[in-house]
Write an enzyme that holds these catalytic residues in place. Structure first.
Site, PDB file in Angstrom:
ATOM      1  N   TYR A 141       8.983  -6.367   4.193  1.00  0.00           N
ATOM      2  CA  TYR A 141       8.081  -7.469   4.529  1.00  0.00           C
ATOM      3  C   TYR A 141       8.287  -7.952   5.972  1.00  0.00           C
ATOM      4  O   TYR A 141       7.364  -8.472   6.583  1.00  0.00           O
ATOM      5  CB  TYR A 141       8.322  -8.663   3.593  1.00  0.00           C
ATOM      6  CG  TYR A 141       7.515  -8.653   2.328  1.00  0.00           C
ATOM      7  CD1 TYR A 141       7.518  -7.559   1.470  1.00  0.00           C
ATOM      8  CD2 TYR A 141       6.746  -9.758   1.960  1.00  0.00           C
ATOM      9  CE1 TYR A 141       6.795  -7.563   0.297  1.00  0.00           C
ATOM     10  CE2 TYR A 141       6.013  -9.777   0.785  1.00  0.00           C
ATOM     11  CZ  TYR A 141       6.041  -8.683  -0.043  1.00  0.00           C
ATOM     12  OH  TYR A 141       5.319  -8.710  -1.201  1.00  0.00           O
ATOM     13  N   LYS A 191      15.655   2.656  -4.845  1.00  0.00           N
ATOM     14  CA  LYS A 191      15.062   4.001  -4.826  1.00  0.00           C
ATOM     15  C   LYS A 191      16.040   4.903  -4.078  1.00  0.00           C
ATOM     16  O   LYS A 191      15.717   5.536  -3.051  1.00  0.00           O
ATOM     17  CB  LYS A 191      13.671   3.924  -4.166  1.00  0.00           C
ATOM     18  CG  LYS A 191      12.880   5.203  -4.200  1.00  0.00           C
ATOM     19  CD  LYS A 191      12.344   5.593  -5.572  1.00  0.00           C
ATOM     20  CE  LYS A 191      11.657   6.945  -5.513  1.00  0.00           C
ATOM     21  NZ  LYS A 191      11.321   7.481  -6.855  1.00  0.00           N
ATOM     22  N   ASP A 224      11.075   3.275 -10.097  1.00  0.00           N
ATOM     23  CA  ASP A 224       9.971   3.850 -10.894  1.00  0.00           C
ATOM     24  C   ASP A 224      10.299   3.835 -12.383  1.00  0.00           C
ATOM     25  O   ASP A 224       9.509   3.385 -13.215  1.00  0.00           O
ATOM     26  CB  ASP A 224       9.583   5.262 -10.396  1.00  0.00           C
ATOM     27  CG  ASP A 224      10.768   6.190 -10.171  1.00  0.00           C
ATOM     28  OD1 ASP A 224      11.928   5.761 -10.341  1.00  0.00           O
ATOM     29  OD2 ASP A 224      10.534   7.379  -9.825  1.00  0.00           O
ATOM     30  N   ASP A 248       8.545  -7.997  -5.832  1.00  0.00           N
ATOM     31  CA  ASP A 248       7.169  -8.496  -5.892  1.00  0.00           C
ATOM     32  C   ASP A 248       6.400  -7.756  -6.974  1.00  0.00           C
ATOM     33  O   ASP A 248       5.744  -8.356  -7.826  1.00  0.00           O
ATOM     34  CB  ASP A 248       6.488  -8.297  -4.526  1.00  0.00           C
ATOM     35  CG  ASP A 248       5.041  -8.754  -4.530  1.00  0.00           C
ATOM     36  OD1 ASP A 248       4.789  -9.877  -5.020  1.00  0.00           O
ATOM     37  OD2 ASP A 248       4.169  -8.002  -4.073  1.00  0.00           O
ATOM     38  N   ASP A 252       5.300  -9.175 -11.210  1.00  0.00           N
ATOM     39  CA  ASP A 252       3.958  -9.233 -11.811  1.00  0.00           C
ATOM     40  C   ASP A 252       3.920  -8.383 -13.081  1.00  0.00           C
ATOM     41  O   ASP A 252       3.268  -8.734 -14.061  1.00  0.00           O
ATOM     42  CB  ASP A 252       2.886  -8.709 -10.828  1.00  0.00           C
ATOM     43  CG  ASP A 252       2.264  -9.826  -9.989  1.00  0.00           C
ATOM     44  OD1 ASP A 252       2.984 -10.795  -9.652  1.00  0.00           O
ATOM     45  OD2 ASP A 252       1.057  -9.740  -9.666  1.00  0.00           O
TER      46      ASP A 252
HETATM   47  C1  IPM Z   1       4.158 -13.452  -4.255  1.00  0.00           C
HETATM   48  C2  IPM Z   1       2.952 -13.056  -3.425  1.00  0.00           C
HETATM   49  C3  IPM Z   1       3.307 -13.052  -1.952  1.00  0.00           C
HETATM   50  C4  IPM Z   1       4.349 -11.956  -1.726  1.00  0.00           C
HETATM   51  C5  IPM Z   1       2.128 -12.862  -0.993  1.00  0.00           C
HETATM   52  C6  IPM Z   1       1.023 -13.837  -1.230  1.00  0.00           C
HETATM   53  C7  IPM Z   1       2.583 -12.961   0.443  1.00  0.00           C
HETATM   54  O1  IPM Z   1       2.429 -11.852  -3.862  1.00  0.00           O
HETATM   55  O2  IPM Z   1       4.735 -14.521  -3.989  1.00  0.00           O
HETATM   56  O3  IPM Z   1       4.502 -12.732  -5.182  1.00  0.00           O
HETATM   57  O4  IPM Z   1       4.000 -10.782  -1.594  1.00  0.00           O
HETATM   58  O5  IPM Z   1       5.527 -12.303  -1.678  1.00  0.00           O
HETATM   59 MN    MN Z   2       3.324 -11.131  -5.741  1.00  0.00          MN
END
Ligand code: IPM
Ligand code: MN
Ligand code: NAD
Length: 352
Positions: A141, A191, A224, A248, A252
């Protein structure tokens, strides 16, 4: 206690979910006799529109003077065609750097009352209680060189994954210490079969465990196959530590275990001020309709009470109120119910 917090509602559903979280926080302050001093600032697309900058200086001054920061979300389709440097998301990335919040705690628990809502079978998800600790101020990042430029006559895009040993060690320490308060198991995700960066990560984490945390059981997973295990056997995980981008993506994915991404809270911690935000984004598809699930933000607020103000009793009271509201059948749309954002917030206040 006087709770001095900075509120950064941001874009999309951010103001809606932060609004209900503040209502719950006010109720906590009434119940436990605390005083709330909340000041609001701009971040993201709304800050670009108002001040031409996704993280204006006023906001930096505000958050640095606060005891903790509660954020909604950033991002708006109007800015989707812009380069990363000019986007609302850049405001959040800069905020994390400004606050030096290198450890992002993302717990994923499956509440029994919501197990049916996961697309995975109940017996797979029920009992899941994992926490992903995502490195938040380094890795790909932030690494340089980066950018899109012509190299030897060919357009070329570059991003760089960089970690120093101290950055890995401080993140891993957060994980090992937290594991001591939980199941004493840490899974480090990398990885290492491809990336030197990951080989270094793995070696650093292993050495630290041997030296400082011999009581913690450590295993390593490649990202993975870890992604597969999160949905096939989530109960095997206790504490997961990983670099920024992997964390990240995996967080999710872990949201699927809880029934909805609207349920996931997070706490971003460093040496000073903590930043608290739900894992979800600005959800442009439902923004302004009053139907967003505020529970991820309300639970982030509970993490704020625990980690920034050391108010464990209050944090637990909020978390239990959320469970009771859910068990009483109060469900927003993403949890297959009809409750509005405000009705969910009110139900939590009622349960409190
Ligand atoms: C998160 C989001 C952020 C990230 C974005 C919006 C910059 O996806 O907080 O998970 O990638 O960290
Ligand atoms: Mn995110
Ligand atoms: P998203 O998390 O905003 O939405 C994904 C899906 O989940 C959508 O269908 C949305 O309606 C639903 N959803 C998310 N939160 C919900 C909630 N609280 N209640 C009910 N439903 C909810 O992800 P996206 O669509 O990929 O991103 C939208 C924007 O948000 C982008 O600009 C992205 O960069 C940004 N984003 C910001 C953050 C943050 O501020 N921390 C995090 C992720 C994405």
């Amino acid at each position: 206690m006087k709770l001095r917090i900075a509120l950064l509602p941001g874009d999309g559903i951010g103001p809606e979910v932060v609004g209900q979280s503040v209502a719950v926080l006010e109720a906590v302050c009434r119940k436990f006799s605390h005083e709330l001093e909340a000041k609001e600032g701009l971040i993201g697309g709304c800050a670009i529109r108002a001040a031409g900058d996704p993280l204006p200086q006023d906001t930096i001054t505000l958050v640095k003077a606060a005891g903790a920061v509660l954020m909604g979300s950033v991002g708006h389709p109007d800015f989707d065609a812009l380069p990363p440097e000019k986007r609302p998301e850049k405001g959040l990335l800069r905020l994390r750097k400004e606050l030096h919040v290198f450890a992002n705690l993302r717990p994923a628990r499956c509440l029994p009352a919501l197990a049916e809502l996961s697309p995975l079978r109940r017996e797979v998800v029920e009992g899941t209680d994992m926490i992903i600790i995502r490195e938040l101020t380094g890795g790909i990042y932030y690494g340089t060189p980066r950018g899109i430029q012509e190299v030897n006559g060919v357009m070329t895009a570059i991003n760089t994954m960089v970690y120093t040993r101290p950055e890995i060690e401080r993140l891993a320490r957060v994980g090992f210490k937290l594991a001591r308060l939980r199941g004493k198991r840490v899974t480090s995700v990398d990885k290492a079969n491809v990336l030197e960066n990951s080989q270094f990560w793995r070696e650093t984490v292993t050495t630290l465990r041997d030296k400082e945390f011999p009581d913690i059981q450590l295993d390593h997973q490649l990202v993975d196959s870890c992604a597969m295990l999160i949905v096939s056997n989530p109960k095997r995980f206790d504490v997961v530590i990983t670099e920024n981008l992997f964390g990240d993506i995996l967080s999710d994915e872990a949201a699927v275990l809880t029934g909805s991404i609207g349920m996931l809270p997070s706490a971003s911690l460093g040496e000073h001020t903590g930043l608290y935000e739900p894992v979800h984004g600005s959800a442009p598809d439902i923004a302004g309709k009053g139907i967003a699930n505020p529970l991820g933000t309300i639970l982030s607020m509970a993490m704020m009470l625990r980690h920034s103000f050391n108010l464990e009793k209050e944090a637990l009271a909020v978390e239990q109120a959320v469970v009771r509201a859910i068990e009483a059948g109060v469900r927003p749309r993403d949890l297959k119910g009809q409750a509005t954002t405000e009705q969910v917030g009110q139900a939590v206040i009622g349960a409190l």
